[in-house]
Design a protein around this motif. Structure first.
Motif, PDB file in Angstrom:
ATOM      1  N   LEU A 275      63.839  77.208  51.446  1.00  0.00           N
ATOM      2  CA  LEU A 275      65.402  76.746  51.471  1.00  0.00           C
ATOM      3  C   LEU A 275      65.143  75.724  51.576  1.00  0.00           C
ATOM      4  N   SER A 276      65.415  74.945  53.280  1.00  0.00           N
ATOM      5  CA  SER A 276      65.762  74.113  53.140  1.00  0.00           C
ATOM      6  C   SER A 276      65.303  72.963  52.738  1.00  0.00           C
ATOM      7  N   ALA A 277      63.922  72.842  52.359  1.00  0.00           N
ATOM      8  CA  ALA A 277      63.384  72.018  51.317  1.00  0.00           C
ATOM      9  C   ALA A 277      64.257  71.592  50.112  1.00  0.00           C
ATOM     10  N   ALA A 278      64.337  72.870  49.545  1.00  0.00           N
ATOM     11  CA  ALA A 278      65.951  72.752  48.213  1.00  0.00           C
ATOM     12  C   ALA A 278      67.208  72.445  48.412  1.00  0.00           C
ATOM     13  N   LEU A 279      67.250  72.939  49.775  1.00  0.00           N
ATOM     14  CA  LEU A 279      68.787  72.480  49.267  1.00  0.00           C
ATOM     15  C   LEU A 279      69.123  70.812  50.314  1.00  0.00           C
ATOM     16  N   GLY A 280      67.623  69.656  50.678  1.00  0.00           N
ATOM     17  CA  GLY A 280      67.845  68.648  50.885  1.00  0.00           C
ATOM     18  C   GLY A 280      67.932  68.117  52.214  1.00  0.00           C
ATOM     19  N   ARG A 281      67.582  69.202  53.232  1.00  0.00           N
ATOM     20  CA  ARG A 281      67.802  68.946  53.950  1.00  0.00           C
ATOM     21  C   ARG A 281      66.478  68.233  54.332  1.00  0.00           C
ATOM     22  N   PRO A 282      66.756  68.152  56.678  1.00  0.00           N
ATOM     23  CA  PRO A 282      65.077  67.557  56.592  1.00  0.00           C
ATOM     24  C   PRO A 282      64.366  68.697  57.389  1.00  0.00           C
ATOM     25  N   THR A 283      63.232  68.940  56.980  1.00  0.00           N
ATOM     26  CA  THR A 283      62.752  69.716  56.699  1.00  0.00           C
ATOM     27  C   THR A 283      61.157  69.295  57.052  1.00  0.00           C
TER      28      THR A 283
END
Length: 354
Positions: A275-283
């Motif tokens: 989910l974090s990666a899909a939102l474009g957040r640092p993951t």
């Protein structure tokens, strides 16, 4: 490449599509790019997703899906397929009951993998490939299901982040957790048994290390049951002054909002990581060098996603609770990567979600 597949009445196979993915949240997130590609290629298509009820709230925030349906043991599945008037159903996760229902409803194009014997009797379009033997990422493997429909396209890993279409809601309860002027990072230690986990002692050392930064605040996320485990197995982690325990306190919408509002997330191979990666957040995803659990198959795919994986080959770890591969990823290395998320270009909404 050909896109000549049609329904029995001459309609295009890409008019009304149902994608069935009824396993865990990370798997469903990695199916969103398939919907995104179809929506971009066939803008007038109607694309629905059938998933488990607990996954549905997050999937409803993907702009590539027209409708999200949930699987329930009491559903009249044949009626679900018939009332949807679907031209095509794609079984991204095999399910015998669903395949039989789609056949009973006479959905014109029923796509399944040839590796399930029951698909030979219930699906009329078979995709011949093996997930276990492929070097493709899980998100790419889903595209092989389009080959029986005349589409032979597999996106590069760099293309995947543009295809999620996932956004996050804003929730007042989440905003109230954030302290102005401070950096907020999520640590998601557990995986509900779905992945090799980083040792809890390492998470504790990481949180303690990051606690030397006065502006750093850490959120521990997980289910209520995982919160009970953490309280018993890692009380020192939850007792740290820079740590807030949110296990069991957030619904999926609120978790999505929190991920989007924070400065990054650290986890092993879990749904929140994807989910974090899909939102474009640092993951930062933590992985063992073991196929098919390695990042080549399950790594986070996002504009700001990274992985940490043991440098040496696996020594034959068989017990996930004492995996030396995961233990060899040091808290110091993870802390250095987290500190590198200096906030530049990672404000809310800065990620690729188109």
């Amino acid at each position: 490449m050909s896109t000549s597949a049609h329904s029995g009445d001459g309609r295009s196979a890409f008019g009304r599509i149902l994608i069935c993915r009824t396993d865990n949240i990370g798997d469903v997130v990695l199916t969103l790019p398939l919907a995104g590609y179809l929506k971009q290629r066939f803008p007038q298509s109607h694309i629905d997703l059938l998933c488990r009820a607990y996954v549905a709230p997050a999937m409803r925030h993907s702009r590539h899906l027209d409708r999200v349906l949930t699987l329930d043991a009491s559903d009249d599945l044949a009626r679900l397929f018939a009332e949807g008037d679907y031209d095509t159903v794609i079984f991204a996760f095999p399910d015998r009951r669903l395949a039989r229902a789609a056949q009973a409803a006479r959905v014109p194009n029923r796509v399944g993998t040839s590796h399930r014997v029951y698909h030979w009797f219930t699906c009329n379009r078979l995709a011949r490939f093996s997930r276990a033997k492929s070097d493709l990422h899980e998100a790419q493997l889903n595209f092989l299901l389009l080959r029986p429909l005349g589409i032979d396209h597999v996106p590069t890993l760099a293309e995947i982040p543009h295809l999620y279409g996932l956004a996050a809601p804003q929730r007042a309860a989440v905003d109230a957790l954030l302290a102005p002027g401070r950096r907020h990072v999520i640590l998601h230690p557990k995986s509900n048994g779905s992945a090799r986990e980083w040792p809890l002692t390492h998470f504790t050392a990481l949180a303690s290390d990051l606690g030397s930064d006065p502006d750093m605040r850490l959120f521990i996320t997980g289910s209520a049951a995982e919160g009970v485990l953490l309280a018993a197995q890692a009380p020192a982690l939850l007792a740290l002054p820079n740590v807030a325990n949110l296990c069991g306190r957030l619904d999926l919408d609120e978790l999505l909002a929190l991920i989007d509002a924070c400065d990054g997330l650290v986890a092993c191979s879990t749904g929140p990581m994807h989910l974090s990666a899909a939102l474009g957040r640092p993951t930062l995803g933590l992985f063992p060098p073991i196929k098919p659990m390695d990042p080549g198959r399950w790594g986070p795919l996002g504009a700001l996603a990274q992985v940490a994986v043991a440098r040496q080959p696996c020594a034959g770890c068989t017990d996930s609770a004492t995996c030396s591969c995961m233990g060899s990823i040091t808290p110091q290395d993870v802390a250095a990567r987290v500190r590198a998320w200096d906030g530049a270009g990672v404000q809310r909404g800065a990620g690729i979600v188109s």
